[in-house]
Design a protein around this motif. Structure first.
Motif, PDB file in Angstrom:
ATOM      1  N   GLU A 186       7.445  -6.690 -12.114  1.00 12.96           N
ATOM      2  CA  GLU A 186       6.169  -6.993 -11.458  1.00 12.96           C
ATOM      3  C   GLU A 186       5.581  -5.797 -10.716  1.00 12.96           C
ATOM      4  N   ASN A 187       6.361  -4.725 -10.577  1.00 13.23           N
ATOM      5  CA  ASN A 187       5.858  -3.503  -9.948  1.00 13.23           C
ATOM      6  C   ASN A 187       5.445  -2.449 -10.970  1.00 13.23           C
ATOM      7  N   GLY A 188       5.530  -2.815 -12.243  1.00 13.82           N
ATOM      8  CA  GLY A 188       5.169  -1.871 -13.288  1.00 13.82           C
ATOM      9  C   GLY A 188       6.278  -0.908 -13.650  1.00 13.82           C
ATOM     10  N   GLN A 189       7.472  -1.135 -13.099  1.00  7.20           N
ATOM     11  CA  GLN A 189       8.618  -0.291 -13.424  1.00  7.20           C
ATOM     12  C   GLN A 189       9.309  -0.823 -14.682  1.00  7.20           C
ATOM     13  N   TYR A 190       9.792   0.094 -15.513  1.00  9.29           N
ATOM     14  CA  TYR A 190      10.510  -0.311 -16.719  1.00  9.29           C
ATOM     15  C   TYR A 190      12.004  -0.252 -16.451  1.00  9.29           C
TER      16      TYR A 190
ATOM     17  N   LEU B  52      13.341   3.191 -14.949  1.00  2.00           N
ATOM     18  CA  LEU B  52      13.282   4.437 -15.703  1.00  2.00           C
ATOM     19  C   LEU B  52      13.461   5.656 -14.802  1.00  2.00           C
ATOM     20  N   SER B  53      12.825   5.639 -13.644  1.00  2.00           N
ATOM     21  CA  SER B  53      12.913   6.792 -12.744  1.00  2.00           C
ATOM     22  C   SER B  53      14.343   7.019 -12.281  1.00  2.00           C
ATOM     23  N   ALA B  54      15.042   5.947 -11.896  1.00  3.12           N
ATOM     24  CA  ALA B  54      16.413   6.091 -11.412  1.00  3.12           C
ATOM     25  C   ALA B  54      17.373   6.471 -12.530  1.00  3.12           C
ATOM     26  N   ILE B  55      17.086   6.036 -13.751  1.00  4.90           N
ATOM     27  CA  ILE B  55      17.915   6.441 -14.887  1.00  4.90           C
ATOM     28  C   ILE B  55      17.932   7.960 -14.989  1.00  4.90           C
TER      29      ILE B  55
ATOM     30  N   LYS C  62       7.587  16.872 -12.325  1.00  3.34           N
ATOM     31  CA  LYS C  62       6.841  17.097 -13.564  1.00  3.34           C
ATOM     32  C   LYS C  62       6.794  15.912 -14.527  1.00  3.34           C
ATOM     33  N   LEU C  63       7.771  15.027 -14.463  1.00  2.00           N
ATOM     34  CA  LEU C  63       7.861  14.000 -15.499  1.00  2.00           C
ATOM     35  C   LEU C  63       7.605  12.576 -15.027  1.00  2.00           C
ATOM     36  N   LYS C  64       7.890  12.276 -13.777  1.00  2.00           N
ATOM     37  CA  LYS C  64       7.845  10.893 -13.316  1.00  2.00           C
ATOM     38  C   LYS C  64       6.482  10.243 -13.562  1.00  2.00           C
ATOM     39  N   ARG C  65       5.426  10.836 -13.051  1.00  2.00           N
ATOM     40  CA  ARG C  65       4.106  10.221 -13.197  1.00  2.00           C
ATOM     41  C   ARG C  65       3.633  10.185 -14.649  1.00  2.00           C
ATOM     42  N   PRO C  66       3.768  11.286 -15.407  1.00  2.00           N
ATOM     43  CA  PRO C  66       3.356  11.214 -16.816  1.00  2.00           C
ATOM     44  C   PRO C  66       4.129  10.165 -17.610  1.00  2.00           C
TER      45      PRO C  66
ATOM     46  N   LYS D  76       3.000   6.598 -16.586  1.00  2.00           N
ATOM     47  CA  LYS D  76       1.671   6.359 -17.148  1.00  2.00           C
ATOM     48  C   LYS D  76       1.768   6.101 -18.648  1.00  2.00           C
ATOM     49  N   PHE D  77       2.587   6.901 -19.329  1.00  2.00           N
ATOM     50  CA  PHE D  77       2.756   6.740 -20.771  1.00  2.00           C
ATOM     51  C   PHE D  77       3.334   5.371 -21.106  1.00  2.00           C
TER      52      PHE D  77
END
Length: 367
Positions: free
Chosen positions: A173-177, A200-203, A215-219, A222-223
């Motif tokens: 619900e927060n848009g996190q995968y 995904l970010s914590a992975i 460099k990668l988190k936001r792109p 968004k992707f």
């Protein structure tokens, strides 16, 4: 699997969906061509050489050819046997399907049922209940099978069909995968149990991926949020490994050890034990569940064998020398540079004397 009624993409309007929700979409996988002449004994692995003279830290994604979603070759049996042995030894650690992605796992199997027998008809046969393997005799039944009658976890079934490791991520619900399902058997440096239920970010951050936040988190976020069913992508990466173990790199420490990594590895001393490890990853959104599926195919061969190929020693040498300090730490540079770099320099000089210079090298990335 529940019964779903997919609707046209415009009606589903998933582009404007509420986070953590998905309306099943109508989607037809483009026609798949048979891989003419493919042989489980004779078709050699694609020669992915996913490095350039200068290292750039990017997502590195490319559009996926629909025919190449799953790539199989004459190492299929070796990978399959390795997976079977790994399942017998520690299956509960390697495979998991959270109930929230059970239907997505069945959807993945359904996609395999449509793709694999068409692309590789000498290896797979589509049946009323699922897929039969024509080489091993394995029977996989999952069509209209109640959950309590499944003989194997659906992710285990899927993994035994292909050479890839597999992962399913679901949007919250927060848009996190969140990683909610997987069959991670041949990953070499990471374990499913350490990553399951992580976003995904914590992975990436728990794996010390350099410059991820900068460099990668936001792109990447968004992707993932914008990925549509008709736009799958692929990417390649590479690592150097100081042992010959495909499934788990024993040189970094025992698989059961709580904390392992390059910091626990011994310094490499034998060039014949240096291996090139490259992943070819595909990323697809499934149309019914809306979950995202990763396929992670590892290509693995000795450095000494690869360096017999034209231009490779110099290109790999330059690529490694262009790593910054963060990348060096992440890739274990301190454990092998004293052994590998002199070897690459020597092989590059031999090839340059034979006329294989940077000036004559074709641009063929990722090969």
């Amino acid at each position: 699997m529940k019964s779903y009624t997919p609707v046209p993409v415009k009606v589903a309007n998933n582009k404007n969906r509420k986070l953590g929700t998905w309306t099943p979409e109508v989607f037809t996988y483009p026609p798949v061509e048979e891989f003419k002449g493919w042989s489980v004994k004779d078709t050699t692995p694609l020669p992915y050489r996913a490095f350039k003279h200068t290292y750039f830290f990017t997502m590195g994604i490319r559009s996926m050819d629909w025919n190449s979603w799953i790539e199989l070759d004459n190492e299929w049996m070796k990978y399959h046997n390795n997976k079977v042995e790994r399942i017998a030894d520690r299956g509960h650690e390697l495979i998991g399907t959270d109930p929230v992605v059970w239907d997505a796992a069945i959807e993945l199997l359904t996609e395999f049922r449509n793709f694999l027998p068409t692309r590789y008809p000498t290896l797979f046969k589509k049946t009323e209940k699922g897929i039969n393997n024509l080489v091993t005799g394995e029977v996989f039944e999952f069509v209209n099978v109640p959950r309590n009658e499944f003989k194997k976890d659906p992710m285990e079934m899927a993994a035994l069909m292909v050479q890839d490791d597999l992962a399913i991520l679901k949007e919250d619900e927060n848009g996190q995968y969140i990683l909610k399902g997987g069959a991670i058997m041949l990953a070499g440096f990471w374990r499913l149990r350490d990553k399951l239920n992580l976003p995904l970010s914590a992975i990436h951050t728990t794996g010390d991926v350099p410059k991820y936040n900068e460099k990668l988190k936001r792109p990447m976020e968004k992707f993932f949020s914008r990925l549509t069913c008709d736009k799958p992508v692929v990417r390649n990466n590479y690592f150097l490994q100081t042992d010959a173990d495909l499934a788990w790199s024993s040189s970094i420490g025992p698989e059961d050890k709580e904390v392992v990594g390059w910091n626990t590895a011994e310094v490499a001393t034998d060039i014949n034990k240096m291996y090139y490890r490259s992943e070819r990853q595909s990323v697809r959104r499934l149309p019914i569940s809306g979950c995202i599926v990763f396929t992670i195919r590892t290509y693995f061969l000795p450095i000494t064998k690869m360096c017999k190929e034209p231009y490779i020693p110099k290109r790999l040498l330059d690529g490694i020398l262009s790593w910054d300090e963060d990348v060096k730490r992440y890739r274990g540079y301190e454990k092998f540079h004293g052994l590998l770099l002199p070897y690459l320099e020597e092989q590059a000089k031999i090839q340059e004397a034979e006329g294989y210079t940077v000036d004559t090298e074709p641009d063929s990335y990722p090969f």
